[in-house]
Design a protein around this motif. Structure first.
Motif: not given
Length: 156
Positions: A16-24, A29-32, A53-60
């Protein structure tokens, strides 16, 4: 059955948490990717690399500090290197889907590009979740069993 029940709910909690972080991160990634490719005229694959790359920083940040915070920790440097290396593999999966749609199948419309992007992100996400649990934030080692008190030996 109690340990199995506990492991099941831990998995649900993490997913659930991975999904929420992943959704963001997916939105980033998609919008960018879409903005860079269709608005700024950046190439199909280059726009996805930059946005990912930007989404990866957010995800990390989200996964380290929220999703997997209860798991075994090592140094930020080691976690970061392994995390970004695994994300590079996830990115390669995404790029393979985009490249197949764009350059092999010659599908260059917004809808086909978006579908290929969603499929690539989905496959990359499955790989990422599995690999984060396996190599970045491993499960806590089981607690050592309580040592039994030595019995007194009765000599007859």
């Amino acid at each position: 059955t109690r340990p199995l029940y506990g492991r099941f709910w831990l998995l649900v909690y993490e997913l659930a948490r991975f999904g929420m972080v992943g959704a963001f991160a997916f939105l980033v990634a998609g919008a960018g990717t879409t903005l860079l490719h269709f608005q700024a005229g950046v190439g199909a694959l280059t726009s996805n690399v930059i946005a990912t790359v930007v989404a990866t920083v957010v995800s990390y940040a989200g996964n380290r500090n929220w999703t997997f915070r209860h798991r075994q920790r090592t140094s930020v440097g080691r976690e970061g290197i392994v995390f970004f290396a695994l994300n590079a593999t996830g990115l390669a999966i995404q790029l393979a889907c985009l490249g197949l749609a764009t350059y092999v199948l010659s599908l260059d419309g917004k809808l086909s590009y978006s579908i290929a992007l969603v499929i690539g992100i989905g496959l990359g996400t499955l790989f990422r979740y599995w690999s984060y649990r396996k190599w970045v934030w491993r499960a806590q080692p089981p607690a050592p069993p309580a040592t039994a008190q030595p019995r007194e030996t009765v000599l007859c």
